[in-house]
Design a protein around this motif. Structure first.
Motif, PDB file in Angstrom:
ATOM      1  N   GLY A   1       6.215 -14.846  -7.220  1.00 29.78           N
ATOM      2  CA  GLY A   1       6.978 -14.094  -6.224  1.00 29.78           C
ATOM      3  C   GLY A   1       6.600 -12.630  -6.184  1.00 29.78           C
ATOM      4  N   ALA A   2       6.413 -12.027  -7.354  1.00 31.84           N
ATOM      5  CA  ALA A   2       6.052 -10.608  -7.411  1.00 31.84           C
ATOM      6  C   ALA A   2       4.671 -10.368  -6.827  1.00 31.84           C
ATOM      7  CB  ALA A   2       6.116 -10.115  -8.846  1.00 31.84           C
ATOM      8  N   ALA A   3       3.739 -11.276  -7.119  1.00 32.54           N
ATOM      9  CA  ALA A   3       2.386 -11.131  -6.582  1.00 32.54           C
ATOM     10  C   ALA A   3       2.377 -11.322  -5.075  1.00 32.54           C
ATOM     11  CB  ALA A   3       1.445 -12.129  -7.248  1.00 32.54           C
ATOM     12  N   MET A   4       3.154 -12.276  -4.582  1.00 32.42           N
ATOM     13  CA  MET A   4       3.223 -12.510  -3.141  1.00 32.42           C
ATOM     14  C   MET A   4       3.844 -11.317  -2.429  1.00 32.42           C
ATOM     15  SD  MET A   4       1.793 -15.328  -2.179  1.00 32.42           S
ATOM     16  CE  MET A   4       2.517 -15.521  -0.539  1.00 32.42           C
ATOM     17  N   GLU A   5       4.842 -10.719  -3.033  1.00 29.92           N
ATOM     18  CA  GLU A   5       5.462  -9.532  -2.433  1.00 29.92           C
ATOM     19  C   GLU A   5       4.453  -8.391  -2.332  1.00 29.92           C
ATOM     20  OE1 GLU A   5       9.166  -6.421  -3.315  1.00 29.92           O
ATOM     21  OE2 GLU A   5       8.969  -8.267  -4.481  1.00 29.92           O
ATOM     22  N   LEU A   6       3.697  -8.196  -3.399  1.00 26.74           N
ATOM     23  CA  LEU A   6       2.684  -7.150  -3.409  1.00 26.74           C
ATOM     24  C   LEU A   6       1.570  -7.448  -2.406  1.00 26.74           C
ATOM     25  CD1 LEU A   6       1.839  -4.531  -4.815  1.00 26.74           C
ATOM     26  CD2 LEU A   6       0.722  -5.921  -6.565  1.00 26.74           C
ATOM     27  N   ALA A   7       1.140  -8.710  -2.361  1.00 25.79           N
ATOM     28  CA  ALA A   7       0.070  -9.101  -1.437  1.00 25.79           C
ATOM     29  C   ALA A   7       0.522  -8.982   0.013  1.00 25.79           C
ATOM     30  CB  ALA A   7      -0.376 -10.525  -1.731  1.00 25.79           C
ATOM     31  N   THR A   8       1.764  -9.320   0.294  1.00 28.90           N
ATOM     32  CA  THR A   8       2.296  -9.205   1.660  1.00 28.90           C
ATOM     33  C   THR A   8       2.293  -7.748   2.111  1.00 28.90           C
ATOM     34  OG1 THR A   8       3.679 -11.164   1.356  1.00 28.90           O
ATOM     35  CG2 THR A   8       4.287  -9.660   3.133  1.00 28.90           C
ATOM     36  N   ARG A   9       2.652  -6.863   1.193  1.00 32.90           N
ATOM     37  CA  ARG A   9       2.604  -5.435   1.504  1.00 32.90           C
ATOM     38  C   ARG A   9       1.178  -4.990   1.808  1.00 32.90           C
ATOM     39  NH1 ARG A   9       4.054  -1.324  -3.206  1.00 32.90           N
ATOM     40  NH2 ARG A   9       1.968  -0.453  -3.071  1.00 32.90           N
ATOM     41  N   MET A  10       0.226  -5.458   1.010  1.00 32.73           N
ATOM     42  CA  MET A  10      -1.160  -5.058   1.216  1.00 32.73           C
ATOM     43  C   MET A  10      -1.771  -5.727   2.440  1.00 32.73           C
ATOM     44  SD  MET A  10      -2.622  -4.777  -2.680  1.00 32.73           S
ATOM     45  CE  MET A  10      -3.869  -3.580  -2.187  1.00 32.73           C
ATOM     46  N   ALA A  11      -1.285  -6.929   2.778  1.00 36.58           N
ATOM     47  CA  ALA A  11      -1.778  -7.615   3.972  1.00 36.58           C
ATOM     48  C   ALA A  11      -1.427  -6.857   5.245  1.00 36.58           C
ATOM     49  CB  ALA A  11      -1.222  -9.031   4.041  1.00 36.58           C
ATOM     50  N   ALA A  12      -0.427  -6.013   5.163  1.00 32.46           N
ATOM     51  CA  ALA A  12      -0.050  -5.178   6.307  1.00 32.46           C
ATOM     52  C   ALA A  12      -0.725  -3.814   6.248  1.00 32.46           C
ATOM     53  CB  ALA A  12       1.471  -4.996   6.341  1.00 32.46           C
ATOM     54  N   GLY A  13      -1.635  -3.635   5.310  1.00 35.74           N
ATOM     55  CA  GLY A  13      -2.294  -2.352   5.126  1.00 35.74           C
ATOM     56  C   GLY A  13      -3.670  -2.297   5.762  1.00 35.74           C
ATOM     57  N   PRO A  14      -4.429  -1.246   5.482  1.00 32.97           N
ATOM     58  CA  PRO A  14      -5.750  -1.036   6.086  1.00 32.97           C
ATOM     59  C   PRO A  14      -6.826  -1.865   5.372  1.00 32.97           C
ATOM     60  CG  PRO A  14      -5.234   0.805   4.655  1.00 32.97           C
ATOM     61  CD  PRO A  14      -4.026  -0.098   4.642  1.00 32.97           C
ATOM     62  N   THR A  15      -7.005  -3.108   5.785  1.00 35.71           N
ATOM     63  CA  THR A  15      -7.882  -4.046   5.093  1.00 35.71           C
ATOM     64  C   THR A  15      -9.303  -3.526   4.950  1.00 35.71           C
ATOM     65  OG1 THR A  15      -6.565  -5.774   6.147  1.00 35.71           O
ATOM     66  CG2 THR A  15      -8.557  -6.469   5.016  1.00 35.71           C
ATOM     67  N   PHE A  16      -9.841  -2.934   5.996  1.00 39.48           N
ATOM     68  CA  PHE A  16     -11.211  -2.429   5.941  1.00 39.48           C
ATOM     69  C   PHE A  16     -11.336  -1.347   4.876  1.00 39.48           C
ATOM     70  CE2 PHE A  16     -14.835   0.155   7.127  1.00 39.48           C
ATOM     71  CZ  PHE A  16     -15.785  -0.788   7.507  1.00 39.48           C
ATOM     72  N   ALA A  17     -10.345  -0.486   4.790  1.00 44.92           N
ATOM     73  CA  ALA A  17     -10.368   0.575   3.785  1.00 44.92           C
ATOM     74  C   ALA A  17     -10.290  -0.015   2.380  1.00 44.92           C
ATOM     75  CB  ALA A  17      -9.222   1.551   4.019  1.00 44.92           C
ATOM     76  N   TYR A  18      -9.469  -1.054   2.200  1.00 40.28           N
ATOM     77  CA  TYR A  18      -9.395  -1.708   0.890  1.00 40.28           C
ATOM     78  C   TYR A  18     -10.773  -2.232   0.466  1.00 40.28           C
ATOM     79  CZ  TYR A  18      -4.249  -1.827   1.343  1.00 40.28           C
ATOM     80  OH  TYR A  18      -2.923  -1.503   1.475  1.00 40.28           O
ATOM     81  N   ALA A  19     -11.480  -2.841   1.421  1.00 40.97           N
ATOM     82  CA  ALA A  19     -12.809  -3.379   1.117  1.00 40.97           C
ATOM     83  C   ALA A  19     -13.770  -2.272   0.702  1.00 40.97           C
ATOM     84  CB  ALA A  19     -13.362  -4.131   2.326  1.00 40.97           C
ATOM     85  N   ARG A  20     -13.699  -1.127   1.375  1.00 38.21           N
ATOM     86  CA  ARG A  20     -14.581  -0.012   1.021  1.00 38.21           C
ATOM     87  C   ARG A  20     -14.194   0.584  -0.336  1.00 38.21           C
ATOM     88  NH1 ARG A  20     -15.944  -2.197   4.760  1.00 38.21           N
ATOM     89  NH2 ARG A  20     -17.083  -3.198   3.069  1.00 38.21           N
TER      90      ARG A  20
END
Length: 262
Positions: free
Chosen positions: A192-211
């Motif tokens: 649950g904690a990992a899914m909550e964190l991942a859901t937050r990041m899924a709404a973030g700047p994905t391209f920037a995360y990759a860089r």
């Protein structure tokens, strides 16, 4: 997808569950092949903006399925000696090159290649009952699955060598103290904690995360001059994205940005 690996999509997060609970999610050939395919599919799917890896039952992953391994060795099958190149290396490359965040939800024991899989992820959320064991020496083997590269970068050379040579388990709270994991939550709460964190990041700047992943990995292997060059190129690419323009506009307008991953 076969039953040894379960896949579920929720709000831009792809959950991959190692599903061999009767063998503590040990990695047989079927599961290794399924995991390679699933990771590559997640990387190529633009609707997936974060990935969580966890295990079914009481363990995260016990590493190599030694029963299958021994049976193949006794049959003079050469495939066990090729599994690092054919399976483990592709798995770790798929995780580390994933152009989106990958989070390990360590719900129980992570041993050998299973622990190495968690180390290769970008973030690790561990349950309080989780433990990490680098068990290679116990079975007369060297490291694989990237542990020789990832583990010293997480906890330092000295602690990494202690884990690798002595093969003593490290409990969740100690893992947090030495930087092996990012968060420790209650027993049964890692998913649950990992899914909550991942859901937050899924709404973030994905391209920037990759860089960010790209620059961090380059810096770990290169000198300052090379790292600066990689940063310059990555920043130029990120600066040209719609997400960057949206973030700047949102900052000026004093509102929350709406990132699209582009």
């Amino acid at each position: 997808m076969t039953d040894v690996l379960l896949t579920e999509d929720t709000a831009g997060v792809r959950l991959l569950t190692l599903n061999r609970p009767e063998s503590f999610n040990s990695l047989n050939v079927e599961l290794k092949q399924a995991l390679i395919s699933a990771l590559r599919d997640a990387a190529a799917d633009d609707s997936v903006r974060a990935v969580v890896i966890t295990g079914a039952g009481k363990a995260f992953c016990a590493g190599q399925d030694l029963k299958e391994h021994v049976a193949l060795l006794e049959a003079d099958d050469p495939s066990p000696l090729k599994t690092v190149e054919e399976h483990y290396n592709p798995i770790i490359r798929a995780v580390t090159s994933m152009p989106k965040p990958v989070i390990a939800a360590v719900n129980g024991t992570a041993a050998g290649a299973g622990a190495s899989l968690a180390y290769a992820c970008d973030l690790r959320v561990a349950a309080s009952n989780a433990k990490f064991l680098m068990a290679f020496a116990n079975v007369g083997l060297s490291t694989d699955s990237g542990a020789s590269w990832t583990l010293p970068r997480l906890i330092g050379y000295g602690r990494a060598m202690e884990m690798l040579l002595l093969a003593e388990p490290v409990a969740a709270e100690e893992a947090l103290r030495i930087g092996m994991v990012n968060r420790v939550v209650g027993e049964g709460e890692a998913h649950g904690a990992a899914m909550e964190l991942a859901t937050r990041m899924a709404a973030g700047p994905t391209f920037a995360y990759a860089r960010i992943k790209e620059t961090a990995q380059a810096a770990a292997a290169e000198g300052l001059a090379e790292a600066l060059a990689v940063e310059a190129g990555a920043q130029a690419e990120a600066g040209a994205t719609a997400d960057h323009r949206e973030a700047v506009a949102a900052f000026v307008a004093k509102r929350t940005p709406n990132f699209t991953g582009r």
